[in-house]
Design a protein around this motif. Structure first.
Motif, PDB file in Angstrom:
ATOM      1  N   LEU A 224      27.535  -1.570  91.006  1.00  0.00           N
ATOM      2  CA  LEU A 224      26.283  -1.064  90.439  1.00  0.00           C
ATOM      3  C   LEU A 224      25.333  -2.184  90.039  1.00  0.00           C
ATOM      4  O   LEU A 224      25.756  -3.278  89.661  1.00  0.00           O
ATOM      5  N   ASP A 228      20.653   1.529  90.080  1.00  0.00           N
ATOM      6  CA  ASP A 228      21.564   2.652  90.269  1.00  0.00           C
ATOM      7  C   ASP A 228      21.611   3.561  89.050  1.00  0.00           C
ATOM      8  O   ASP A 228      21.478   4.775  89.157  1.00  0.00           O
ATOM      9  N   TRP A 229      21.791   2.966  87.857  1.00  0.00           N
ATOM     10  CA  TRP A 229      21.910   3.821  86.678  1.00  0.00           C
ATOM     11  C   TRP A 229      20.558   4.301  86.169  1.00  0.00           C
ATOM     12  O   TRP A 229      20.479   5.322  85.472  1.00  0.00           O
ATOM     13  N   ASP A 232      20.362   7.671  87.764  1.00  0.00           N
ATOM     14  CA  ASP A 232      21.560   8.495  87.904  1.00  0.00           C
ATOM     15  C   ASP A 232      22.382   8.424  86.619  1.00  0.00           C
ATOM     16  O   ASP A 232      22.993   7.394  86.324  1.00  0.00           O
ATOM     17  N   CYS A 235      25.967   7.037  86.579  1.00  0.00           N
ATOM     18  CA  CYS A 235      26.175   5.593  86.725  1.00  0.00           C
ATOM     19  C   CYS A 235      25.807   4.833  85.454  1.00  0.00           C
ATOM     20  O   CYS A 235      25.845   3.597  85.431  1.00  0.00           O
ATOM     21  N   PHE A 236      25.464   5.561  84.397  1.00  0.00           N
ATOM     22  CA  PHE A 236      25.028   4.935  83.148  1.00  0.00           C
ATOM     23  C   PHE A 236      26.227   4.699  82.244  1.00  0.00           C
ATOM     24  O   PHE A 236      27.010   5.616  81.959  1.00  0.00           O
ATOM     25  N   CYS A 237      26.382   3.466  81.794  1.00  0.00           N
ATOM     26  CA  CYS A 237      27.491   3.085  80.934  1.00  0.00           C
ATOM     27  C   CYS A 237      27.014   2.002  79.983  1.00  0.00           C
ATOM     28  O   CYS A 237      25.884   1.524  80.078  1.00  0.00           O
ATOM     29  N   VAL A 240      25.436  -1.762  80.332  1.00  0.00           N
ATOM     30  CA  VAL A 240      24.818  -1.295  81.564  1.00  0.00           C
ATOM     31  C   VAL A 240      25.031  -2.319  82.672  1.00  0.00           C
ATOM     32  O   VAL A 240      25.214  -3.512  82.412  1.00  0.00           O
ATOM     33  N   LYS A 275      26.347  14.374  80.175  1.00  0.00           N
ATOM     34  CA  LYS A 275      25.780  13.415  81.114  1.00  0.00           C
ATOM     35  C   LYS A 275      24.438  13.872  81.684  1.00  0.00           C
ATOM     36  O   LYS A 275      23.638  13.050  82.118  1.00  0.00           O
ATOM     37  N   VAL A 285      31.198   5.858  82.702  1.00  0.00           N
ATOM     38  CA  VAL A 285      31.404   6.159  84.113  1.00  0.00           C
ATOM     39  C   VAL A 285      32.880   6.500  84.297  1.00  0.00           C
ATOM     40  O   VAL A 285      33.759   5.742  83.872  1.00  0.00           O
TER      41      VAL A 285
END
Length: 377
Positions: A224, A228-229, A232, A235-237, A240, A275, A285
């Motif tokens: 990632l 990407d995040w 989406d 894909c977010f964490c 980051v 989410k 994720v």
């Protein structure tokens, strides 16, 4: 020599995942059985439940609940670094077989509201952990500082640099690194893990430290980037994903660190509504059921892009990153769970993970895409 780009099947020892979130209740019932599906037989379990796991008895009770759900996994347990933790609690934890203590800076990620505001407060705890040979797991970020959230467009400062006056999710990890160095200098024999490294700066800092400091790398950070995040939520964490350069540095660390970094997926399940259906997107994720396949896919892409060389992706590197290096640092010895066989492109990632009788549903990373299938041998 294994020709990684063309090999269709790989046999590896069962993996050790040094960073998992299994939650509790229905969510644990849903995700704990997917540990072995991902090729893992030993996990290091995070303690950020609600309320957090801050006592030995809470920790042991939680372990029993997990074992009741999936008894064929070895669970290494941790306490949540909290103001109620004392040196005597650390002594009791060691006697009870608890492996380490996880530190969350207050408010930076899921269920971290009870986290750390001042690390010096915990120096007596760290000293006892050093004496007891327990592991300190660090979520290596500092909280954002909205009061200084504006960076002038005329500034020449790198926004990823800890010298920037603003702290955002983009430079929260680099801003934490002086704290890591300070803790290592103060407690040189304390085993410290900088969890889920996401920047080249984090990798470089870990490499500067002695043998008691290592880092974990997730499956998703190997593929990632910011773009990407940003579009989406799945894909977010936290932390980051950062720049392509940071992602590529992580790939090189997997094959070139000689054991300084190993797998900690930080697989973090959230209910579907958390989410996508609420005002704020939950950070996490979910990679547990396909953990090894995701890493192999990322390495293949890295070879194809010229970031790493095919000859660097050896079987010994895969065995080390997935299992041996983490087991060695944690003092576990060799795994006893047998081997797994992975076959390229033979598995499609589920759109949604669900189970009859459970109300909770979770969307896996890279839903609907192909990855490596996995069978236990």
């Amino acid at each position: 020599m294994m020709e990684f780009l063309t090999v269709e099947e790989i046999e590896l020892p069962a993996a050790f995942d040094a960073h998992v979130h299994l939650r509790d209740g229905e969510m644990a019932q849903l995700v704990a059985p997917t540990i072995r599906k991902g090729g893992v037989d030993t996990v290091y379990v995070m303690p950020n439940l609600v309320p957090p796991i801050t006592t030995v008895q809470q920790c042991l009770d939680y372990k029993k609940r997990l074992q009741a759900i999936e008894p064929n996994v070895e669970y290494l347990m941790s306490l949540y670094l909290h103001e109620s933790i004392t040196p005597s609690e650390i002594q009791e934890a060691k006697k009870a077989g608890i492996t380490g203590v996880k530190s969350y800076p207050a408010g930076v990620t899921t269920n971290s509201s009870s986290g750390v505001l001042d690390y010096e407060t915990f120096y007596p705890v760290f000293a006892e952990m050093e004496a007891q040979d327990m592991v300190l797991n660090l979520h290596g970020e500092v909280p954002s500082s909205p009061a200084h959230a504006h960076i002038s467009t005329t500034t020449t400062k790198n926004p990823f640099s800890p010298s920037s006056t603003a702290i955002t999710i983009l430079n929260a990890e680099p801003a934490f690194l002086p704290t890591l160095l300070s803790l290592h200098k103060k407690f040189p024999k304390l085993r410290i893990i900088l969890e889920h490294c996401s920047t080249s700066a984090a990798l470089a800092t870990v490499l500067k430290c002695g043998p008691t400091v290592v880092g974990t790398i997730t499956a998703h950070h190997l593929s990632l980037i910011i773009d990407d995040w940003a579009g989406d939520p799945f894909c977010f964490c936290k932390p980051v994903a950062k720049t392509p350069e940071d992602r590529d540095a992580l790939l090189r660390a997997v094959v070139g660190s000689e054991g300084k970094f190993f797998l900690g997926t930080d697989s973090a399940p959230h209910p579907l509504g958390k989410k996508r259906g609420e005002d704020k997107v939950a950070a996490g994720v979910f990679t547990q059921p396909y953990a090894l396949g995701y890493v192999l896919d990322a390495l293949k892409t890295g070879v194809e892009r010229g970031v790493i060389k095919e000859e660097e992706v050896t079987k010994s590197v895969l065995e080390g990153f997935f299992s041996g290096w983490g087991r060695r640092f944690y003092g576990l010895g060799e795994g006893k769970g047998g081997n797994v066989v992975l076959r390229r492109g033979k598995e499609m990632v589920a759109d949604v993970l669900r189970k009859d009788g459970l109300a909770v549903e979770v969307v896996p990373f890279r839903r609907g895409e192909n990855t490596w299938s996995l069978q236990w041998k």
